[in-house]
Write a protein that holds these residues in place. Sequence first.
Motif, mmCIF file in Angstrom:
data_model
loop_
_atom_site.group_PDB
_atom_site.id
_atom_site.type_symbol
_atom_site.label_atom_id
_atom_site.label_comp_id
_atom_site.label_asym_id
_atom_site.label_seq_id
_atom_site.Cartn_x
_atom_site.Cartn_y
_atom_site.Cartn_z
ATOM 1 N N UNK A 1 -3.536 -15.668 8.215
ATOM 2 C CA UNK A 1 -4.148 -14.342 8.156
ATOM 3 C C UNK A 1 -3.350 -13.363 8.991
ATOM 4 N N UNK A 2 -3.142 -12.158 8.446
ATOM 5 C CA UNK A 2 -2.391 -11.109 9.132
ATOM 6 C C UNK A 2 -2.988 -9.754 8.758
ATOM 7 N N UNK A 3 -2.624 -8.679 9.468
ATOM 8 C CA UNK A 3 -3.054 -7.342 9.050
ATOM 9 C C UNK A 3 -2.495 -7.023 7.665
ATOM 10 N N UNK A 4 -3.282 -6.331 6.868
ATOM 11 C CA UNK A 4 -2.854 -5.988 5.510
ATOM 12 C C UNK A 4 -2.070 -4.692 5.519
ATOM 13 N N UNK A 5 -0.917 -4.715 4.877
ATOM 14 C CA UNK A 5 -0.068 -3.542 4.710
ATOM 15 C C UNK A 5 -0.114 -3.128 3.242
ATOM 16 N N UNK A 6 -0.541 -1.912 2.938
ATOM 17 C CA UNK A 6 -0.640 -1.482 1.538
ATOM 18 C C UNK A 6 0.672 -1.621 0.765
ATOM 19 N N UNK A 7 1.801 -1.639 1.471
ATOM 20 C CA UNK A 7 3.089 -1.784 0.788
ATOM 21 C C UNK A 7 3.226 -3.155 0.127
ATOM 22 N N UNK A 8 2.357 -4.114 0.514
ATOM 23 C CA UNK A 8 2.435 -5.454 -0.064
ATOM 24 C C UNK A 8 1.701 -5.567 -1.391
ATOM 25 N N UNK A 9 1.038 -4.491 -1.821
ATOM 26 C CA UNK A 9 0.210 -4.548 -3.029
ATOM 27 C C UNK A 9 1.014 -4.967 -4.257
ATOM 28 N N UNK A 10 2.276 -4.562 -4.323
ATOM 29 C CA UNK A 10 3.079 -4.925 -5.475
ATOM 30 C C UNK A 10 3.695 -6.303 -5.391
ATOM 31 N N UNK A 11 3.753 -6.869 -4.181
ATOM 32 C CA UNK A 11 4.392 -8.169 -3.981
ATOM 33 C C UNK A 11 3.413 -9.326 -4.166
ATOM 34 N N UNK A 12 2.214 -9.164 -3.635
ATOM 35 C CA UNK A 12 1.275 -10.288 -3.588
ATOM 36 C C UNK A 12 0.969 -10.899 -4.958
ATOM 37 N N UNK A 13 0.727 -10.112 -6.016
ATOM 38 C CA UNK A 13 0.436 -10.745 -7.317
ATOM 39 C C UNK A 13 1.611 -11.536 -7.884
#
Length: 312
Positions: free
Chosen positions: A38-50
Amino acid sequence: MMILRLETYDGETCQLPTLLRWDMEFTGAVPCDSLTATCPYDPDMAGVLPRAVRFTALQEGRVMLRGVVDAYEIALDRQGMLLTVEGRGMAALLVDNESEALSYERGLLREIISNHVSPYGIETRVDQDVTGSAYAVASGSSQWKALQGFTNRFGGFDPYFTREGVLVAGRLWGSGQTLRLDGSAPILSLRKREERYGVLSEVLIQDKIQGIDHPVINETFSQRGGRRRHVLYMPRSSADARRYTGEYQIAQSALEQLEIEAELPFPFAAFPGDRAELQLPRLQLAGTYEVVRARCRLDGEGERTNLVLSVR
């Protein structure tokens, strides 16, 4: 500090922000190694995670675990927006995929690996070559079972995965380091458990087509008063197949007969394949045991390792 990197199916790599907590369990094979972080969520990761399909966890530059991304979760709580990633070791690729029904008149380990492992892009190292005749993979068997059944029957060992995700065809137990625990060791807790439930005293193999009953006896357990029989039906089986199946069932039933759990106040104290040498007179524990599972984690109580020790 633990670092977690994600890899996408199209070749992009993303390093997650500083981990707030993480939990890794190591078995070497099946059940699969696993990770939750678990880590803080960075909105820039929205395209990477899926698109994330693989992860690599590193501690001071060393790979602690490489595996398959199973799930991610974004949540909002009092700490803010948090991301949690879950995954399993590379053994998951073999556990999750089924084999076709196959028969090998004369099986070679390289042929088994080619058919059941290589299609998943898993790096392989052969420490002990194996050959065998008249080997069949039943319909519905996982690719892991197809491989493990072959190496166990004809080589007497189960393959294992390194933390880097490499499949090793060889023996895991006793292949690592030795951890020594005595009265001066900083042990947070320790538990020893011996159980009789589940241990088989006899496996009766029945082949009703050929009219054969083949008993396989666990002499040691039977002499100690153990009584637990299983009956298995194997149509048109050979004497060798009946003997192996009975002995394998008995050996598997005895794996958890003795179990010692120890908790230590630091991470990565030992891994499956390592040994633990115990000299603890107060608990009447002395001897050398195999590390069969290791759970390492960081949470609100700090870093620590839970080891499960047994005899292999």
